[in-house]
Scaffold this motif. Structure first.
Motif, PDB file in Angstrom:
ATOM      1  N   UNK A   3       0.859  -1.117   0.235  1.00  0.00           N
ATOM      2  CA  UNK A   3      -0.275  -0.447  -0.001  1.00  0.00           C
ATOM      3  C   UNK A   3       0.844   1.372  -0.149  1.00  0.00           C
ATOM      4  N   UNK A   4       2.017   1.482   0.713  1.00  0.00           N
ATOM      5  CA  UNK A   4       2.780   2.413   0.469  1.00  0.00           C
ATOM      6  C   UNK A   4       2.386   3.535  -0.719  1.00  0.00           C
ATOM      7  N   UNK A   5       3.508   2.427  -1.637  1.00  0.00           N
ATOM      8  CA  UNK A   5       3.176   2.912  -2.897  1.00  0.00           C
ATOM      9  C   UNK A   5       1.912   4.365  -3.429  1.00  0.00           C
ATOM     10  N   UNK A   6       1.048   3.629  -3.100  1.00  0.00           N
ATOM     11  CA  UNK A   6       0.066   4.508  -3.689  1.00  0.00           C
ATOM     12  C   UNK A   6      -0.205   5.559  -2.953  1.00  0.00           C
ATOM     13  N   UNK A   7       0.690   5.991  -1.586  1.00  0.00           N
ATOM     14  CA  UNK A   7      -0.066   7.124  -0.657  1.00  0.00           C
ATOM     15  C   UNK A   7       1.259   7.967  -1.684  1.00  0.00           C
ATOM     16  N   UNK A   8       1.862   7.354  -1.578  1.00  0.00           N
ATOM     17  CA  UNK A   8       3.770   8.089  -1.778  1.00  0.00           C
ATOM     18  C   UNK A   8       3.744   8.688  -2.754  1.00  0.00           C
TER      19      UNK A   8
ATOM     20  N   UNK B 243      11.506  -2.461   2.662  1.00  0.00           N
ATOM     21  CA  UNK B 243      12.323  -1.565   2.528  1.00  0.00           C
ATOM     22  C   UNK B 243      13.662  -0.672   2.065  1.00  0.00           C
ATOM     23  N   UNK B 244      13.920  -1.486   0.776  1.00  0.00           N
ATOM     24  CA  UNK B 244      15.049  -0.721  -0.173  1.00  0.00           C
ATOM     25  C   UNK B 244      14.042   0.299  -0.639  1.00  0.00           C
ATOM     26  N   UNK B 245      12.681  -0.079  -0.759  1.00  0.00           N
ATOM     27  CA  UNK B 245      12.775   1.441  -1.312  1.00  0.00           C
ATOM     28  C   UNK B 245      12.224   3.050  -1.733  1.00  0.00           C
ATOM     29  N   UNK B 246      11.849   2.325   0.306  1.00  0.00           N
ATOM     30  CA  UNK B 246      12.487   3.726   1.512  1.00  0.00           C
ATOM     31  C   UNK B 246      13.575   3.961   1.387  1.00  0.00           C
ATOM     32  N   UNK B 247      14.946   2.946   1.189  1.00  0.00           N
ATOM     33  CA  UNK B 247      15.971   3.890   1.555  1.00  0.00           C
ATOM     34  C   UNK B 247      16.311   4.431   0.123  1.00  0.00           C
TER      35      UNK B 247
ATOM     36  N   UNK C 270       0.642   3.850   8.001  1.00  0.00           N
ATOM     37  CA  UNK C 270       1.111   4.109   8.325  1.00  0.00           C
ATOM     38  C   UNK C 270       2.075   4.732   7.045  1.00  0.00           C
ATOM     39  N   UNK C 271       1.665   4.995   6.718  1.00  0.00           N
ATOM     40  CA  UNK C 271       2.456   5.538   4.773  1.00  0.00           C
ATOM     41  C   UNK C 271       1.673   7.233   5.301  1.00  0.00           C
TER      42      UNK C 271
ATOM     43  N   UNK D 205       4.385  10.107   5.171  1.00  0.00           N
ATOM     44  CA  UNK D 205       4.135  11.192   3.744  1.00  0.00           C
ATOM     45  C   UNK D 205       4.428  12.366   3.558  1.00  0.00           C
ATOM     46  N   UNK D 206       4.061  13.151   4.777  1.00  0.00           N
ATOM     47  CA  UNK D 206       4.388  14.507   4.208  1.00  0.00           C
ATOM     48  C   UNK D 206       5.967  15.022   5.360  1.00  0.00           C
ATOM     49  N   UNK D 207       5.934  13.780   5.874  1.00  0.00           N
ATOM     50  CA  UNK D 207       7.400  14.824   7.172  1.00  0.00           C
ATOM     51  C   UNK D 207       8.612  13.703   6.824  1.00  0.00           C
ATOM     52  N   UNK D 208       8.463  12.417   5.646  1.00  0.00           N
ATOM     53  CA  UNK D 208       9.725  11.880   5.173  1.00  0.00           C
ATOM     54  C   UNK D 208       9.645  10.582   5.116  1.00  0.00           C
ATOM     55  N   UNK D 209       8.614  10.853   3.430  1.00  0.00           N
ATOM     56  CA  UNK D 209       8.229   9.208   2.646  1.00  0.00           C
ATOM     57  C   UNK D 209       9.359   7.756   2.529  1.00  0.00           C
ATOM     58  N   UNK D 210      10.384   8.269   3.064  1.00  0.00           N
ATOM     59  CA  UNK D 210      11.090   7.112   3.445  1.00  0.00           C
ATOM     60  C   UNK D 210      10.521   6.346   4.244  1.00  0.00           C
TER      61      UNK D 210
END
Length: 556
Positions: free
Chosen positions: A71-76, A175-179, A243-244, A248-253
């Protein structure tokens, strides 16, 4: 080595000591048994009920994590590219030479006057929609293709290892996407590779959890049990959203790092405690693997709409394959099982009545569901005045409706014995709701939430029913003559076909320039899913009419 046992199917209501030893059980179960023997030697419980509850809980938690990391990508997406004119400048940025925005130095930086200074390259390009759509497709196409192989592997290995390893690697790639943000990576092919590999390892989830639950639970009330259990998809989506959206508006990683870490942690819990079959803890005589209880005979019907002619004896011959934690992960692939439980191949599974129709119907049903999954927060933000965080939270109404829809579909299917007709009715109601949501959803936040809830209920109900109860039923179809080793293969075929649709939907949504065209695509797909179930649904209705006429004759 394989062992053939004669097992008499009967009811066992006796209590057993939890301190019993299970040499083939996971280390966590053996530890609990050891502690129970030392601390509570007289503690007695219903072992079968205890293990069934633990299996339901652990598999529920596992697949919740699988969806949480999707789900995180749809939010980010909403911060990878957005309208920067309304975005406040970060406090740690100052204006450098030539009015370039830089973090406290005078090197070249983004220009706050060009409208893209807040975007994350390479998604600051004019074709950002296409790039974001390609990320969805990289995940979903790799997921769909790998799913067909996942069922083949799942039938031949320890499912506990299969799930634990799959969860660890799925969490790693999330995890690697956020990194990428942490290490300032802007190479588009990095994101594509991470998404594709994440999709491959996500395929370990569905065949694994459905097969394990199918081993522990018979056909009695399976629709309701799977309906409640299948809420893990919506709960996982909501957890991923919460969670995302928090980061998302502070640190999307962190929108990716936190879910990835949690999934790896739960994967380790699976390794320690998941009992992937009744025979592991000596409960095989109390759990009927094929779900054929005497009380179910005479009222059970096949999913192709025809009566079931099976009338098994009380004594059932089953085959156990010695797969435990000492078995190599691929160690059992070359073993030749006895003819009674020969592993079903791809073409053999396709010949099971109903598999093709339900697979193709799921193609279109999942296309609709996953287009919402990957694009709904972005659509809400673009069609309303809400920001990224509030848009993500509003979109959770679709998943909450999905929970109710999954349970409702399971209960109706159990009560009526007509799963295809249940899907048919819900799909027929979903099509006009999609049109209404597109036309009136942006009128107010309250109306948006209400319409999303009802739409999610009708869209997710058929999708959940086909991927759980229907898949489990087809995997133990009467045409298999008692062979219990087709469940993961059938599940993988149905979900794999649906996953191709899930890949096509978000890709087309990214390519289409107009949201109205996207909703036209969703309505057409919903109608196609409905049409593909017409044959099975009509046979179910005919069978019900014949049964009612027979009942009336007997009463008269």
């Amino acid at each position: 080595m394989h062992k053939i046992r004669l097992q008499k199917i009967r009811s066992h209501g006796r209590q057993h000591k939890m301190s019993a030893t299970y040499p083939r059980a996971p280390i966590g179960i053996r530890l609990i048994s050891f502690l129970s023997a030392k601390l509570c030697p007289r503690w007695q419980i219903n072992r079968v009920l205890w293990f069934k509850c633990s299996v339901l809980g652990l598999t529920y938690l596992a697949y919740t994590c699988y969806h949480m990391t999707r789900k995180p990508l749809s939010v980010v997406k909403s911060v990878l590219h957005r309208n920067c004119t309304g975005v406040s400048l970060p406090p740690d940025f100052t204006v450098g030479q030539s009015t370039r925005m830089v973090p406290h130095d005078f090197t070249t930086g983004p220009n706050p006057t060009d409208g893209t200074w807040c975007d994350y390259p390479p998604f600051d390009a004019p074709d950002f929609n296409s790039l974001l759509g390609k990320l969805d497709s990289a995940f979903l196409f790799s997921y769909a293709i790998a799913m067909f192989g996942a069922g083949f592997v799942a039938e031949r290995v320890s499912l506990r290892y299969f799930l634990a390893l799959g969860m660890a690697l799925s969490g790693l790639f999330c995890y690697l996407f956020g990194m990428a943000k942490v290490y300032d990576i802007h190479t588009f092919w990095y994101f594509m590779a991470v998404q594709a590999l994440a999709g491959i390892f996500q395929t370990t989830g569905w065949p694994g959890v459905v097969t394990i639950v199918g081993r522990w639970f018979d056909r009695s009330k399976r629709g309701f049990i799977f309906g409640v259990w299948n809420s893990h998809t919506s709960i996982g989506n909501i957890a991923g959203l919460m969670i995302a959206s928090h980061y998302v508006e502070t640190d999307w990683s962190l929108s990716f790092i936190v879910p990835g870490f949690l999934m790896g942690l739960v994967g380790f819990v699976m390794f320690l405690f998941l009992v992937d079959g009744p025979e592991v803890v000596d409960c095989q005589e109390k759990v009927c693997p094929t779900g054929q209880r005497a009380g179910d005979r005479g009222r059970r019907t096949r999913l192709d709409g025809l009566p079931d002619s099976d009338d098994e004896e009380e004594v059932a011959v089953t085959v156990e394959q010695e797969i435990n934690e000492r078995t190599p992960i691929m160690g059992s692939i070359n073993r030749a099982p006895p003819a009674r439980d020969k592993v079903i191949g791809f073409m053999g599974a396709l010949k099971i009545p109903g598999v093709v129709e339900f697979s193709l119907s799921l193609f279109f049903a999942k296309l609709v569901n996953y287009t919402f999954l990957f694009w709904l927060p972005f659509y809400i933000q673009s069609s309303t005045s809400l920001g990224p965080e509030k848009s993500a939270r509003v979109s959770a109404a679709f998943d909450i409706g999905g929970i109710v829809g999954a349970i409702a579909a399971g209960m109706i299917s159990d009560a009526s014995g007509m799963p295809a007709t249940t899907c048919h009715i819900m799909l027929a109601l979903a099509a006009p709701l999609l049109v209404v949501y597109r036309s009136w959803g942006s009128a107010s936040v309250v109306l948006n939430v209400l319409l999303l809830f009802v739409t999610g209920l009708m869209v997710n109900g058929p999708y959940a029913l086909i991927t759980t109860s229907v898949s489990a039923e087809l995997g133990q179809h009467s045409s298999l003559n008692g062979n219990s080793r087709a469940l993961a293969t059938v599940t993988a075929i149905i979900d794999g076909t649906g996953s191709i649709g899930a890949a096509v939907g978000p890709l087309l949504a990214g390519m289409l320039a107009d949201w109205s065209h996207v909703f036209y695509m969703l309505v057409i797909s919903d109608v196609m899913a409905l049409v593909l179930l017409l044959r099975i649904s009509s046979k179910e209705c005919s069978r019900r009419n014949v049964a009612n006429r027979s009942l009336n004759v007997r009463i008269e």
